[in-house]
Design a protein around this motif. Structure first.
Motif, PDB file in Angstrom:
ATOM      1  N   GLY A 141       0.835  -1.205   0.000  1.00 52.15           N
ATOM      2  CA  GLY A 141       0.000   0.000   0.000  1.00 52.15           C
ATOM      3  C   GLY A 141       0.867   1.252   0.000  1.00 52.15           C
ATOM      4  N   SER A 142       2.086   1.130   0.522  1.00 50.53           N
ATOM      5  CA  SER A 142       2.961   2.315   0.570  1.00 50.53           C
ATOM      6  C   SER A 142       3.478   2.635  -0.836  1.00 50.53           C
ATOM      7  CB  SER A 142       4.142   2.046   1.512  1.00 50.53           C
ATOM      8  OG  SER A 142       5.206   2.931   1.215  1.00 50.53           O
ATOM      9  N   PRO A 143       3.490   3.929  -1.208  1.00 46.82           N
ATOM     10  CA  PRO A 143       4.040   4.277  -2.524  1.00 46.82           C
ATOM     11  C   PRO A 143       5.544   4.026  -2.589  1.00 46.82           C
ATOM     12  CG  PRO A 143       3.602   6.273  -1.244  1.00 46.82           C
ATOM     13  CD  PRO A 143       3.042   5.117  -0.458  1.00 46.82           C
ATOM     14  N   ILE A 147       5.253  -3.942  -1.747  1.00 49.53           N
ATOM     15  CA  ILE A 147       5.861  -5.101  -2.420  1.00 49.53           C
ATOM     16  C   ILE A 147       4.933  -5.570  -3.541  1.00 49.53           C
ATOM     17  CG2 ILE A 147       6.633  -7.505  -2.153  1.00 49.53           C
ATOM     18  CD1 ILE A 147       8.483  -5.537  -0.709  1.00 49.53           C
ATOM     19  N   SER A 148       3.669  -5.891  -3.207  1.00 49.77           N
ATOM     20  CA  SER A 148       2.775  -6.309  -4.292  1.00 49.77           C
ATOM     21  C   SER A 148       1.763  -5.230  -4.661  1.00 49.77           C
ATOM     22  CB  SER A 148       2.056  -7.612  -3.943  1.00 49.77           C
ATOM     23  OG  SER A 148       1.586  -7.567  -2.639  1.00 49.77           O
ATOM     24  N   THR A 149       1.545  -4.252  -3.767  1.00 53.33           N
ATOM     25  CA  THR A 149       0.692  -3.115  -4.129  1.00 53.33           C
ATOM     26  C   THR A 149       1.322  -1.820  -3.615  1.00 53.33           C
ATOM     27  OG1 THR A 149      -0.600  -3.273  -2.085  1.00 53.33           O
ATOM     28  CG2 THR A 149      -1.493  -4.410  -3.997  1.00 53.33           C
ATOM     29  N   CYS A 150       1.020  -0.748  -4.305  1.00 53.62           N
ATOM     30  CA  CYS A 150       1.513   0.566  -3.858  1.00 53.62           C
ATOM     31  C   CYS A 150       0.543   1.635  -4.359  1.00 53.62           C
ATOM     32  CB  CYS A 150       2.919   0.824  -4.391  1.00 53.62           C
ATOM     33  SG  CYS A 150       3.017   0.919  -6.173  1.00 53.62           S
ATOM     34  N   LEU A 151       0.710   2.841  -3.854  1.00 55.07           N
ATOM     35  CA  LEU A 151      -0.147   3.944  -4.306  1.00 55.07           C
ATOM     36  C   LEU A 151       0.403   4.535  -5.595  1.00 55.07           C
ATOM     37  CD1 LEU A 151      -1.011   6.103  -1.168  1.00 55.07           C
ATOM     38  CD2 LEU A 151      -2.555   4.654  -2.501  1.00 55.07           C
ATOM     39  N   GLY A 185       2.114  -3.834  -7.870  1.00 60.74           N
ATOM     40  CA  GLY A 185       3.546  -3.623  -8.103  1.00 60.74           C
ATOM     41  C   GLY A 185       4.262  -2.998  -6.919  1.00 60.74           C
ATOM     42  N   LYS A 186       5.570  -2.912  -7.070  1.00 62.07           N
ATOM     43  CA  LYS A 186       6.419  -2.423  -5.974  1.00 62.07           C
ATOM     44  C   LYS A 186       6.428  -0.896  -5.892  1.00 62.07           C
ATOM     45  CE  LYS A 186       9.703  -6.194  -5.487  1.00 62.07           C
ATOM     46  NZ  LYS A 186       9.091  -7.187  -6.366  1.00 62.07           N
ATOM     47  N   GLY A 187       6.639  -0.405  -4.680  1.00 64.43           N
ATOM     48  CA  GLY A 187       6.806   1.027  -4.476  1.00 64.43           C
ATOM     49  C   GLY A 187       8.184   1.476  -4.960  1.00 64.43           C
ATOM     50  N   GLU A 194      15.219  -3.520  -6.480  1.00 70.12           N
ATOM     51  CA  GLU A 194      15.080  -4.609  -7.451  1.00 70.12           C
ATOM     52  C   GLU A 194      16.077  -4.472  -8.606  1.00 70.12           C
ATOM     53  OE1 GLU A 194      13.296  -7.013  -6.704  1.00 70.12           O
ATOM     54  OE2 GLU A 194      12.513  -7.993  -8.479  1.00 70.12           O
ATOM     55  N   LYS A 195      16.232  -3.225  -9.090  1.00 70.74           N
ATOM     56  CA  LYS A 195      17.151  -2.999 -10.221  1.00 70.74           C
ATOM     57  C   LYS A 195      18.561  -3.447  -9.860  1.00 70.74           C
ATOM     58  CE  LYS A 195      14.982   1.238 -11.835  1.00 70.74           C
ATOM     59  NZ  LYS A 195      15.122   2.686 -11.697  1.00 70.74           N
ATOM     60  N   ILE A 196      19.023  -3.054  -8.669  1.00 69.96           N
ATOM     61  CA  ILE A 196      20.404  -3.382  -8.274  1.00 69.96           C
ATOM     62  C   ILE A 196      20.533  -4.881  -7.975  1.00 69.96           C
ATOM     63  CG2 ILE A 196      22.329  -2.781  -6.743  1.00 69.96           C
ATOM     64  CD1 ILE A 196      20.906  -0.138  -6.147  1.00 69.96           C
TER      65      ILE A 196
END
Ligand code: SF4
Length: 224
Positions: A141-143, A147-151, A185-187, A194-196
């Protein structure tokens, strides 16, 4: 060099102790909700069910710094609060918002990228020293730490800009925010992580505490 490593290994072996060598990384507010946005803390401090479960399993905890605290003007997240009620504020910030918002996102990503690099250095240190990384616990839920949801940042920003500060209500605010502007998706912080991690070919298990359910007052089982 080989000799030094041999000596170090020998000392550690001789001084073997009770440590589990199992480490879990937690998003900051799981241990300290005082860093949450105004209206977003639902305990005085920590989420004790998560902490108790980790204690039961014998893991050591690494508390990550709060990315929004670092990027958004400290623990009160003052930069974020500047957007609240902006539409009717008559402020110059509103005049330049189409220009300022992308800058705000650029600044946020820049800070998060640096934090992600530091976090991964810590993960690598533990891994290279023979510790198991159990995973990272984020906050759905956090932007930032979702992890699986974000704003959706842009839409959430527009919603905040349209708020009437005089009649703002915590329950309505949370319901609207998570009812309308949640996406899969991820915040932003975990996207940088994730990129690194991908570039370095490091596999990490993610867990997530559900902030959205927390805002609804629902009982939440520990995510581990
Ligand atoms: S979810 Fe992340 S950014 Fe938000 S308060 Fe918790 S640690 Fe800070």
């Amino acid at each position: 060099m080989l000799d030094i490593m041999k000596r170090i290994t020998n000392i550690i072996k001789k001084l073997d102790d009770e440590r589990s060598r199992k480490i879990i990384f937690l998003s900051h507010c799981i241990l300290n909700e005082n860093t949450r946005y105004p209206g977003g803390a639902f305990t005085g401090g920590m989420l004790s069910n998560v902490v108790q479960e980790i204690d039961r399993k014998g893991y050591g905890i690494v508390q990550l710094p709060c990315p929004e605290q670092r990027a958004w003007g400290g623990v009160l997240k003052k930069y974020m609060l500047l957007s609240y009620g902006l539409n009717n504020s008559g402020s110059l910030l509103n005049t330049f918002r189409t220009f300022l918002f992308p800058l705000f996102i650029l600044h946020t990503k820049w800070v998060y990228k640096k934090m992600a690099r530091d976090t991964i250095k810590m993960i690598e240190d533990y891994k290279n020293s023979g510790f198991d990384i159990i995973g990272i616990v984020g906050v759905d839920g956090s932007p930032t730490c979702g992890i699986s949801t974000c704003l959706e940042m842009g839409k959430a920003f527009d919603y905040c800009a349209g708020l009437n500060i005089e009649s703002i209500d915590r329950k309505i605010y949370n319901n609207k925010m998570y009812g309308k502007y949640l996406k899969q998706g991820k915040g932003l912080f975990f996207l940088e992580m994730e990129k690194i991690l991908r570039r370095k070919d490091i596999a990490i298990t993610y867990y997530s505490h559900d902030l959205v359910r927390e805002t609804k007052g629902e009982s939440i089982q520990c995510c581990l």
